[in-house]
Design an enzyme around this catalytic site. Structure first.
Site, short mmCIF file in Angstrom:
data_model
loop_
_atom_site.label_atom_id
_atom_site.label_comp_id
_atom_site.label_asym_id
_atom_site.label_seq_id
_atom_site.Cartn_x
_atom_site.Cartn_y
_atom_site.Cartn_z
N SER A 7 0.76 -1.17 -0.06
CA SER A 7 -0.12 0.15 0.18
C SER A 7 0.97 1.12 0.08
CB SER A 7 -0.87 -0.08 1.45
OG SER A 7 -1.45 1.13 1.36
N HIS A 32 -1.48 -1.26 -4.42
CA HIS A 32 -2.69 -0.90 -3.67
C HIS A 32 -2.53 0.65 -3.46
CE1 HIS A 32 -6.14 -2.35 -1.37
NE2 HIS A 32 -5.89 -1.04 -0.37
N ASP A 34 -4.65 3.37 -1.59
CA ASP A 34 -5.65 3.69 -0.60
C ASP A 34 -6.14 5.05 -0.89
OD1 ASP A 34 -6.10 1.47 1.00
OD2 ASP A 34 -3.95 1.72 1.56
N MET A 36 -8.56 8.25 0.14
CA MET A 36 -9.62 8.66 1.35
C MET A 36 -9.95 9.97 1.12
SD MET A 36 -7.46 7.37 4.44
CE MET A 36 -6.61 5.60 4.32
N HIS A 65 -8.45 1.30 -4.01
CA HIS A 65 -9.32 1.17 -2.89
C HIS A 65 -10.08 2.53 -2.70
CE1 HIS A 65 -9.77 0.20 1.58
NE2 HIS A 65 -11.22 0.06 1.28
N MET A 67 -12.01 4.54 -0.55
CA MET A 67 -12.53 5.02 0.92
C MET A 67 -13.27 6.49 0.88
SD MET A 67 -9.84 3.17 3.34
CE MET A 67 -8.42 3.28 2.24
N MET A 136 -11.44 -5.47 5.56
CA MET A 136 -10.77 -4.74 6.55
C MET A 136 -10.36 -5.44 7.82
SD MET A 136 -9.98 -2.10 4.58
CE MET A 136 -9.26 -1.07 5.85
N ASP A 174 -6.87 -6.25 4.40
CA ASP A 174 -6.00 -5.19 4.66
C ASP A 174 -6.12 -4.48 5.93
OD1 ASP A 174 -4.93 -2.48 4.39
OD2 ASP A 174 -6.32 -1.66 2.74
#
Length: 222
Positions: A7, A32, A34, A36, A65, A67, A136, A174
């Protein structure tokens, strides 16, 4: 063999390309990302421009991913930036089937993530449409959090469901993944390990990635 997805949330963004190439050379399989938004989770990380900067310069499979709230607004920008798999949270999608189909229409694989307290039953009628389910093992929002061991039961339940329904989806985990927790989730049924601080903060990521890949995948799905 277990797939390893570093990540970039834990990477040194001042040297991001070099950091990603270090993971690539160490034997990582996926990258990966992330994403947000400061609303669904209490943090803001990156947008599609970060992936755009890496596009064409790395060979890793790009796993995004989201979020974020209203993830449907971000699907096309991340697809154009190089995402090959886009994962959204079930908690943010009142029309989850529509969002999954939108991801596939963009030519990407589709995944759905569940927070630790979200039950697997929320995916009962969409599992056949998914390429991946992300479970998660921390509450999303920050890197370096402590692993929530109770999610291991959920991993086992999903692995059993996958076997019984003869599904081809991958189970990704994750949060708090390291040398101690990785064997637990792989034994429970995980196929893809997302690790951030454990890899980017490790002096020899090749050694740890190699150890992850050699974890025994027993008859866990039966």
């Amino acid at each position: 063999m277990v797939l390893v997805a570093p990540s970039i949330l834990s990477a040194d963004f001042a040297s991001l390309l070099a950091e990603v190439r270090r993971m690539e050379q160490a034997g990582a399989d996926w990258l990966h990302a992330d994403v947000m938004d400061g609303h669904f989770v209490p943090n803001i990380t990156m947008g599609p421009l970060v992936l755009e900067a890496l596009k064409g310069k790395i060979k890793l499979f790009v796993d995004v991913h989201l979020m974020v709230e209203q993830p449907q607004n971000f699907l096309q920008p991340f697809s154009e930036a190089g995402a090959q798999l886009i994962t959204v949270h079930a908690e943010t999608c009142p029309h989850l089937h529509r969002v999954v189909q939108s991801i596939k229409k963009l030519g990407c694989q589709a995944g759905v993530a569940l927070n630790p307290a979200t039950p697997l039953s929320s995916l009962q009628y969409i599992l056949e449409d998914l390429d991946l389910v992300l479970l998660m093992t921390v509450n999303p929002g920050f890197g370096g959090q402590e692993f929530i061991a109770s999610v291991i039961t959920k991993i086992r339940e999903l692995a059993r469901e996958k076997e019984q329904r003869d599904l081809s989806l991958k189970i990704q985990v994750d949060g708090g993944i390291n040398a101690q927790t990785a064997p637990l989730v792989v034994e429970a049924g995980a196929d893809v390990l997302v690790a951030g601080s454990a890899l980017f903060g490790y002096g020899d990521p090749q050694k740890l990635i190699h150890a992850f890949k050699l974890l025994p995948q027993t008859e866990k799905n039966v």
